[in-house]
Write an enzyme that holds these catalytic residues in place. Structure first.
Site, PDB file in Angstrom:
ATOM      1  N   GLY A  61      -9.473  -4.704   1.606  1.00 26.09           N
ATOM      2  CA  GLY A  61      -8.754  -4.504   2.855  1.00 26.09           C
ATOM      3  C   GLY A  61      -9.108  -3.200   3.531  1.00 26.09           C
ATOM      4  O   GLY A  61     -10.173  -2.625   3.304  1.00 26.09           O
ATOM      5  N   THR A 115       0.820  -1.207   0.000  1.00 28.78           N
ATOM      6  CA  THR A 115       0.000   0.000   0.000  1.00 28.78           C
ATOM      7  C   THR A 115       0.860   1.265   0.000  1.00 28.78           C
ATOM      8  O   THR A 115       1.938   1.283   0.585  1.00 28.78           O
ATOM      9  CB  THR A 115      -0.876  -0.008   1.260  1.00 28.78           C
ATOM     10  OG1 THR A 115      -1.591  -1.225   1.314  1.00 28.78           O
ATOM     11  CG2 THR A 115      -1.847   1.155   1.276  1.00 28.78           C
ATOM     12  N   THR A 167      -0.719   0.786   6.424  1.00 27.59           N
ATOM     13  CA  THR A 167      -0.346  -0.328   5.564  1.00 27.59           C
ATOM     14  C   THR A 167      -0.096  -1.535   6.446  1.00 27.59           C
ATOM     15  O   THR A 167       0.590  -1.429   7.464  1.00 27.59           O
ATOM     16  CB  THR A 167       0.909  -0.006   4.725  1.00 27.59           C
ATOM     17  OG1 THR A 167       1.307  -1.188   4.023  1.00 27.59           O
ATOM     18  CG2 THR A 167       2.062   0.478   5.597  1.00 27.59           C
TER      19      THR A 167
END
Length: 308
Positions: free
Chosen positions: A203, A173, A224
């Site tokens: 997610g 990410t 992340t």
């Protein structure tokens, strides 16, 4: 004296060590992080808004194949690319996000358009793609996002286990948080998810309060990591709540919430920027692609945990 403005970026966290990255990968990632910092800093240094700065920084990272967002995003189990992104304005907590987009070159800009040109917060799948076209955002053939390295990673994972799911290793990410000269904060996050994801898995990145959150009363956060655990903890909102209601500084709040994530079996990292000019990054992994810049002259990038 607090910085007149501040910017923090990340490009993913996980098992990122000196013996994993080649010298070329290390140098390429650092160059991309530096370019993203430069793009966002140029806006903030001229008195621009945090929202514009974080979008500019994330767009640079989305276009760079070193990171799992935009070009270079990981493949799903079926060999396709599904892109998620979110953006949030700390002034009034307006937010926009997309999940499962497939053709918009810069998903973060699509998320911003959802925030500013629709009555909604989150659009997904074909609907998000249609909205992007209606809004005139640049579209690309899905092959534009493909890279040989991401394809190799998928093939390797599937060869080991037909039902494999890459919830370990590295979370690619990308994200940015900023505080502008007016004292406002904003956050943005963009991702390709995890390699071999299935069934339309989403997610934490596009979920407001989980992977992305911004509130001028507290701070801006981009995350992340283990998306499912970050969702359960509500990491972005949790950090902001600790900041707002207990008065914790940004570093203490970020460290405490990531410790909670770890107790639930998750790992990852986060970046934070507060209206008072304070900034922080925190991780429970061996590395996190990251960078920070301020109006007082700081400008640096780092990858490994021991870089401070």
């Amino acid at each position: 004296m607090p910085a007149s403005w501040s910017l923090v970026i990340h490009g993913g966290a996980g098992r990122i060590t000196r013996d994993v990255l080649t010298p070329e990968q290390d140098a390429g990632a650092r160059a991309a992080l530096d370019a993203a910092l430069t793009a966002g800093s140029a806006i903030l240094a001229l008195g621009g808004h945090a929202l514009d700065a974080i979008e500019a920084a994330v767009r640079v990272l989305e276009d760079d194949p070193h990171f799992n967002a935009g070009r270079g995003a990981c493949f799903t189990h079926e060999g396709t690319i599904e892109l998620d992104a979110a953006i949030m304005d700390g002034r009034d907590r307006r937010a926009g996000s997309v999940a499962g987009a497939t053709r918009t070159r810069n998903p973060v800009s699509l998320a911003r358009r959802v925030m500013e040109a629709s009555p909604h917060v989150l659009l997904a799948g074909p609907g998000a793609d249609r909205f992007a076209v209606e809004q005139g955002l640049p579209q690309v053939d899905p092959d534009w996002f493909h890279t040989d390295e991401r394809r190799r990673q998928l093939d390797e994972l599937l060869s080991r286990d037909g039902d494999a799911f890459d919830s370990d290793m590295k979370y690619g990410t990308v994200g940015a948080v900023a505080r502008d000269m007016q004292g406002h904060v904003a956050a943005a996050t963009s991702t390709g998810g995890v390699t071999a994801k299935r069934w339309g898995r989403i997610g934490d990145s596009p979920l407001i309060g989980a992977g992305t959150f911004a509130d001028d009363r507290a701070c801006a956060v981009s995350c992340t990591g283990s998306g499912e655990v970050f969702i359960r903890v509500g990491v972005g909102h949790e950090i902001a709540a600790r900041r707002r209601f207990t008065g914790e500084d940004v570093q203490a709040a970020a460290d405490a919430v990531l410790a909670e994530v770890r107790t639930l079996g998750g790992t990852g990292g986060t970046i934070v920027a507060a209206p008072d000019g304070s900034i922080a990054w925190s991780m429970t992994t061996a590395g996190m692609y990251r960078g920070r810049a301020t109006g007082t002259g700081e400008h640096r990038v780092a990858i490994y945990a021991d870089e401070g």
